[in-house]
Design an enzyme around this catalytic site. Structure first.
Site, PDB file in Angstrom:
ATOM      1  N   HIS A  42      84.788  10.818  52.817  1.00 19.04           N
ATOM      2  CA  HIS A  42      83.281  10.503  53.225  1.00 19.04           C
ATOM      3  C   HIS A  42      83.639   9.147  53.953  1.00 19.04           C
ATOM      4  CE1 HIS A  42      85.104   7.403  50.254  1.00 19.04           C
ATOM      5  NE2 HIS A  42      85.560   8.106  49.239  1.00 19.04           N
ATOM      6  N   GLY A  44      84.732   6.017  53.068  1.00 23.41           N
ATOM      7  CA  GLY A  44      85.139   5.277  53.312  1.00 23.41           C
ATOM      8  C   GLY A  44      86.555   5.412  54.087  1.00 23.41           C
ATOM      9  N   HIS A  45      87.003   6.604  53.382  1.00 30.42           N
ATOM     10  CA  HIS A  45      88.361   7.749  54.454  1.00 30.42           C
ATOM     11  C   HIS A  45      87.888   7.145  55.761  1.00 30.42           C
ATOM     12  CE1 HIS A  45      87.739   9.716  50.926  1.00 30.42           C
ATOM     13  NE2 HIS A  45      88.903   9.488  50.469  1.00 30.42           N
ATOM     14  N   GLN A  69      99.040  12.508  38.906  1.00 30.20           N
ATOM     15  CA  GLN A  69      98.203  11.381  38.939  1.00 30.20           C
ATOM     16  C   GLN A  69      96.421  11.603  37.980  1.00 30.20           C
ATOM     17  OE1 GLN A  69      97.992  10.658  43.143  1.00 30.20           O
ATOM     18  NE2 GLN A  69      95.648  10.233  42.668  1.00 30.20           N
ATOM     19  N   ASP A 171      89.860   1.202  45.791  1.00 34.52           N
ATOM     20  CA  ASP A 171      91.335   1.052  44.515  1.00 34.52           C
ATOM     21  C   ASP A 171      92.415  -0.475  45.000  1.00 34.52           C
ATOM     22  OD1 ASP A 171      90.468   3.581  43.588  1.00 34.52           O
ATOM     23  OD2 ASP A 171      90.859   4.248  45.529  1.00 34.52           O
TER      24      ASP A 171
END
Length: 329
Positions: A42, A44-45, A69, A171
């Site tokens: 998206h 953000g990436h 994870q 994050d």
């Protein structure tokens, strides 16, 4: 891997293949920026990719959904996988006449030659833990999460050997923890000051942080999803006005409860449940004591963070508080 979509960007599926490409970059003295992802890209990436394109000669993005994870009850099998679209949007990125240079797309066997089990008690082999930094905040709710993150990012850094690496502020604990890991393991590619934290990208209409997991939200869930960040903004307002930690968190918690009641009154078919809202020190992630807030307000930034369940989707978000916050990015 024989059914890979076509792409104008070179794709490497093994470490050996990639290292041949990386040796050439070393020989030509070219800098390499790196954006590790689990795909389902998206904006953000893509903001991380654009930052890397602006600051490096070459840019590499990895796509790997990391089993280590995800605990056994989490969403490994259903995590969104959109490789064809990911490659298309990557090819559209262009900054200063530069486009992404390579995609690293390893298999699970390539990343975990000895195999990998989601149950930590069944795992065998080499894993990385950042002791004392992975148990708080998100680690408190997801006890094995940062062990998996630290392990896979160590592997990726060893394979990619990036000059610079880029992580999203959404994050925030992950980014700070990885800086600590790079410092402790004496890594040179990247060095600690070349692990960059890029501001969170939000939906312009309601400030929801972009996340691959937003795809899980129902129509009703999407309407209430901005509740978490809005609650953190409430706490931030109390903090800016001199409020204590407990006053800030109580105000934010009350705001969430108010939104829960409003959703019921509106007849929205959605279940919201607050996981946590907390304040932690940037240096060591220790929980901020209410009596210490005056000192911290003046000296050190702190992380105001939270997690909210919207039906079966767990959303996280954070705000860095303090005048010195920018120096940590």
């Amino acid at each position: 891997m024989s059914t890979l979509p076509s792409s104008s960007i070179p794709i490497f599926i093994t470490v050996a293949e990639y290292r041949g490409w990386r040796r050439k970059a070393f020989a030509e003295n070219k800098s390499v920026g790196f954006v590790p992802t689990m795909g389902a890209l998206h904006d953000g990436h893509l903001s991380l990719v654009r930052r890397s394109l602006a600051e490096n000669d070459l840019t590499v993005l990895s796509i790997f959904v990391n089993p280590a994870q995800f605990s056994p009850h989490e969403d490994l099998t259903t995590y969104p996988r959109t490789l064809e679209r990911d490659l298309e949007v990557l090819a559209e990125q262009n900054v200063a006449m530069k486009q992404p240079s390579a995609v690293f797309l390893p298999s699970v066997k390539e990343m975990y030659p000895g195999g990998i089990h989601q149950d930590v008690s069944q795992q065998r082999g080499t894993f990385v833990e950042v002791k004392g930094f992975g148990e708080q905040m998100e680690g408190k709710s997801r006890p094995t999460f940062f062990r998996g993150v630290a392990t896979v990012v160590t592997k990726l850094f060893n394979a990619i050997e990036p000059t610079n690496a880029y992580f999203g502020e959404k994050d925030i604990q992950q980014a700070f923890l990885l800086r600590r890991m790079v410092t402790d393991l004496l890594l040179s590619h990247p060095s600690p000051d070349h692990v960059h934290i890029v501001p969170t990208v939000r939906d312009a209409s309601d400030n929801l942080a972009l996340s691959s997991r937003n795809a899980y939200l129902s129509t009703s869930g999407r309407k209430v999803a901005p509740t978490l960040y809005a609650s953190l903004q409430v706490a931030q307002g109390y903090w800016a006005n001199g409020g204590s930690k407990s006053e800030c968190i109580n105000a934010a918690t009350s705001f969430v409860q108010q939104r829960v009641e409003e959703a019921k009154a509106q007849g929205l078919d959605v279940n919201m449940k607050l996981d946590y809202i907390e304040m932690n020190q940037v240096r060591d992630f220790e929980v901020v004591d209410d009596d210490a807030t005056r000192h911290l307000r003046e000296e050190d930034p702190i992380i105001l963070s939270g997690a909210l369940w919207v039906d079966k989707t767990r959303l996280i978000d954070n705000i860095l508080l303090g005048a010195q916050a920018l120096k940590y990015k």
